[in-house]
Motif scaffolding. Structure first.
Motif, PDB file in Angstrom:
ATOM      1  N   VAL A 150       0.668  -1.097  -0.083  1.00  0.00           N
ATOM      2  CA  VAL A 150       0.212  -0.168  -0.073  1.00  0.00           C
ATOM      3  C   VAL A 150       0.780   1.352  -0.027  1.00  0.00           C
ATOM      4  O   VAL A 150       0.583   2.103  -0.756  1.00  0.00           O
ATOM      5  N   ALA A 151       1.904   1.186   0.628  1.00  0.00           N
ATOM      6  CA  ALA A 151       2.773   2.433   0.902  1.00  0.00           C
ATOM      7  C   ALA A 151       3.484   2.676  -0.311  1.00  0.00           C
ATOM      8  O   ALA A 151       3.661   3.913  -0.734  1.00  0.00           O
ATOM      9  N   ILE A 152       3.925   1.706  -1.045  1.00  0.00           N
ATOM     10  CA  ILE A 152       4.688   1.767  -2.378  1.00  0.00           C
ATOM     11  C   ILE A 152       3.693   2.437  -3.418  1.00  0.00           C
ATOM     12  O   ILE A 152       3.947   3.407  -4.234  1.00  0.00           O
ATOM     13  N   MET A 153       2.457   1.824  -3.434  1.00  0.00           N
ATOM     14  CA  MET A 153       1.356   2.355  -4.318  1.00  0.00           C
ATOM     15  C   MET A 153       0.925   3.776  -4.303  1.00  0.00           C
ATOM     16  O   MET A 153       0.862   4.714  -4.932  1.00  0.00           O
ATOM     17  N   LEU A 154       0.754   4.195  -2.964  1.00  0.00           N
ATOM     18  CA  LEU A 154       0.465   5.629  -2.442  1.00  0.00           C
ATOM     19  C   LEU A 154       1.827   6.635  -2.956  1.00  0.00           C
ATOM     20  O   LEU A 154       1.675   7.513  -3.394  1.00  0.00           O
ATOM     21  N   GLY A 155       3.016   6.082  -3.025  1.00  0.00           N
ATOM     22  CA  GLY A 155       4.145   6.931  -3.316  1.00  0.00           C
ATOM     23  C   GLY A 155       4.271   6.826  -4.807  1.00  0.00           C
ATOM     24  O   GLY A 155       4.873   8.012  -5.560  1.00  0.00           O
ATOM     25  N   LEU A 156       3.924   5.706  -5.572  1.00  0.00           N
ATOM     26  CA  LEU A 156       3.821   6.009  -6.971  1.00  0.00           C
ATOM     27  C   LEU A 156       2.837   6.669  -7.509  1.00  0.00           C
ATOM     28  O   LEU A 156       3.023   7.481  -8.609  1.00  0.00           O
ATOM     29  N   TRP A 157       1.822   6.868  -7.051  1.00  0.00           N
ATOM     30  CA  TRP A 157       0.697   7.766  -7.315  1.00  0.00           C
ATOM     31  C   TRP A 157       0.696   9.216  -7.118  1.00  0.00           C
ATOM     32  O   TRP A 157       0.355   9.994  -7.869  1.00  0.00           O
ATOM     33  N   TRP A 158       1.498   9.417  -5.850  1.00  0.00           N
ATOM     34  CA  TRP A 158       1.327  10.873  -5.620  1.00  0.00           C
ATOM     35  C   TRP A 158       2.963  11.314  -5.636  1.00  0.00           C
ATOM     36  O   TRP A 158       3.864  11.824  -6.448  1.00  0.00           O
ATOM     37  N   ALA A 162       8.028  10.144  -1.317  1.00  0.00           N
ATOM     38  CA  ALA A 162       8.307  10.723  -0.009  1.00  0.00           C
ATOM     39  C   ALA A 162       7.174  10.126   0.993  1.00  0.00           C
ATOM     40  O   ALA A 162       7.577   9.963   2.333  1.00  0.00           O
ATOM     41  N   ILE A 163       5.949   9.983   0.460  1.00  0.00           N
ATOM     42  CA  ILE A 163       5.041   9.291   1.067  1.00  0.00           C
ATOM     43  C   ILE A 163       5.511   7.939   1.818  1.00  0.00           C
ATOM     44  O   ILE A 163       5.276   7.547   2.809  1.00  0.00           O
ATOM     45  N   THR A 164       5.938   7.134   0.589  1.00  0.00           N
ATOM     46  CA  THR A 164       6.417   5.682   1.168  1.00  0.00           C
ATOM     47  C   THR A 164       7.720   5.717   2.153  1.00  0.00           C
ATOM     48  O   THR A 164       7.564   5.167   3.155  1.00  0.00           O
ATOM     49  N   MET A 165       8.548   6.854   1.855  1.00  0.00           N
ATOM     50  CA  MET A 165       9.407   6.899   2.930  1.00  0.00           C
ATOM     51  C   MET A 165       9.189   7.292   4.285  1.00  0.00           C
ATOM     52  O   MET A 165       9.532   6.681   5.220  1.00  0.00           O
ATOM     53  N   ALA A 166       8.017   8.291   4.531  1.00  0.00           N
ATOM     54  CA  ALA A 166       7.483   8.561   5.630  1.00  0.00           C
ATOM     55  C   ALA A 166       6.780   7.262   6.405  1.00  0.00           C
ATOM     56  O   ALA A 166       7.018   7.183   7.477  1.00  0.00           O
ATOM     57  N   LEU A 167       6.094   6.852   5.580  1.00  0.00           N
ATOM     58  CA  LEU A 167       5.495   5.490   6.174  1.00  0.00           C
ATOM     59  C   LEU A 167       6.464   4.393   6.843  1.00  0.00           C
ATOM     60  O   LEU A 167       6.237   3.666   7.634  1.00  0.00           O
ATOM     61  N   ALA A 168       7.522   4.255   5.757  1.00  0.00           N
ATOM     62  CA  ALA A 168       8.405   3.246   6.060  1.00  0.00           C
ATOM     63  C   ALA A 168       9.225   3.634   7.372  1.00  0.00           C
ATOM     64  O   ALA A 168       9.240   2.803   8.088  1.00  0.00           O
ATOM     65  N   LEU A 169       9.588   4.868   7.602  1.00  0.00           N
ATOM     66  CA  LEU A 169      10.340   5.169   8.931  1.00  0.00           C
ATOM     67  C   LEU A 169       9.463   5.332  10.031  1.00  0.00           C
ATOM     68  O   LEU A 169       9.803   4.912  11.125  1.00  0.00           O
TER      69      LEU A 169
END
Length: 383
Positions: free
Chosen positions: A159-167, A170-177
């Motif tokens: 889900v995090a990677i999908m959000l990062g690819l759509w927008w 940095a969203i993926t990075m924030a969720l991962a951290l």
């Protein structure tokens, strides 16, 4: 490193270079005709999240450790922390390569620069770091947290990677951290150094090393490990095609041995399947013809050592030696003929003209291999 020198021999490196070039060419052709679709982002995210599950925890534990290092159970956790960091190097390399390979595909969705690519790559590495923490936690008798945690982590990463690819990545990075820091905050609650499962850790490491050595055993003999002989009753109809006659003793022996010994039949089957898939991806008839010739030659070359496999059995010396080479040549001809048909079936996905070209080239190489090359290579060994 000792076995890798034997795995990546000249012939295997040659076929890898050809396959890599064919995949790059096919990938470029797919990108040119690809259009933005709703399923593209979930597919890329799914691929990256699945790649993130590759690579286990290499503890390098041995059976004797459970006895001699048992008094050092508390201190052993520091070693496992280092083993976890060591285990991160190989999957990190694979993840970096996978992210680079996905970059052109991501560019179809929206324009990305190198900063976004680096951000996405670091984010998937942070997820992998957390996944290795969960694998380590499983060794300390926390199977529920580790098991359900890995499943939840995989879904969250997707889900995090999908959000990062759509927008934005940095969203993926924030969720991962955020997830990683939250886990480390609760790690002291779940982690108890005295609860190390020595026997489970040793069994897991033994299973991991067995998988690696079984792969090496496809290319060379690994001491203490053999592929073995398996009885396959469902292949009896193929063995019955060879009549039990005095002049066909070697035929019957070689056919039975090929069907039962996994290092020969399994290797041939895997290479034939890989070749058929590559032929299906090859869009040019000349490229498909070259690949067919290379695959047929490599399979035939890998079968040559099978000629000497019965030399150490004393009873085989009673068989008529003059029938041995013709029998082996008939076996190789049958195998390469079946491989040629499999490659042509794979090329049929492209078009029937390419399939006919592949069948003709593969059949010609098989004929040349069995008529000229095989007797020339085995003549000194027969003498």
């Amino acid at each position: 490193m000792k076995y890798l020198r034997l795995v990546f021999n000249d012939h295997f490196v040659l076929v890898l270079i050809i396959l890599f070039g064919a995949l790059l060419y096919g990938y470029s052709q797919v990108l040119k005709s690809l259009t933005v679709s709703w399923w593209l982002v979930p597919l890329v995210a799914l691929a990256l999240s699945l790649v993130g599950q590759l690579g286990g925890l290499a503890s390098l534990a041995e059976p004797a450790d459970a006895t001699f290092l048992l008094p050092q159970t508390q201190a052993y956790s520091r070693y496992l922390f280092k083993a976890r960091r060591y285990s991160l190097w190989l999957p990190a390399t694979i993840l970096v390569l996978a992210t680079l390979a996905a970059w052109p595909l991501i560019g179809v969705v929206h324009h990305t620069d190198w900063t976004q690519l680096v951000t996405l790559g670091v984010a998937v590495l942070v997820f992998k770091d957390l996944e290795l923490w969960l694998r380590l936690l499983r060794l300390y008798r926390q199977p529920q947290i580790a098991g359900w945690g890995r499943l939840a982590l995989w879904g969250g990463e997707w889900v995090a990677i999908m959000l990062g690819l759509w927008w934005h990545p940095a969203i993926t990075m924030a969720l991962a951290l955020a997830v990683n820091l939250l886990f480390r905050w609760h790690l002291t609650t779940w982690f108890t150094p005295a609860k190390l499962d020595w026997l489970g850790m040793i069994a897991q490491e033994d299973h991991r090393m067995s998988r690696i050595y079984r792969f090496y055993n496809l290319f060379t003999d690994v001491p203490g490990l053999s592929s073995g002989v398996s009885r396959r009753r469902w292949l009896d109809p193929l063995a019955k095609l060879v009549r039990r006659r005095p002049e066909r003793l070697w035929d019957f022996l070689y056919v039975r041995g090929f069907l039962r010994r996994t290092e020969w039949s399994g290797l041939t089957l895997r290479l034939a399947l890989i070749g058929a898939v590559v032929e299906a991806l090859a869009s040019q008839w000349w490229l498909a013809a070259i690949l067919a010739a290379v695959v047929v030659y490599l399979i035939g070359f890998q079968l040559l050592p099978f000629y000497l496999v019965y030399d150490e059995i004393v009873f085989s010396q009673l068989y008529p030696n003059q029938d041995r080479l013709p029998a082996f040549r008939r076996l190789v001809a049958r195998v390469l003929g079946g491989v040629s048909v499999a490659l042509a079936a794979g090329a049929l996905v492209a078009n029937w003209v390419t399939a006919l070209v592949v069948l003709g080239v593969a059949g010609g190489v098989s004929l040349a291999f069995c008529v000229w090359y095989l007797p020339w290579r085995l003549a000194p060994k027969q003498a």
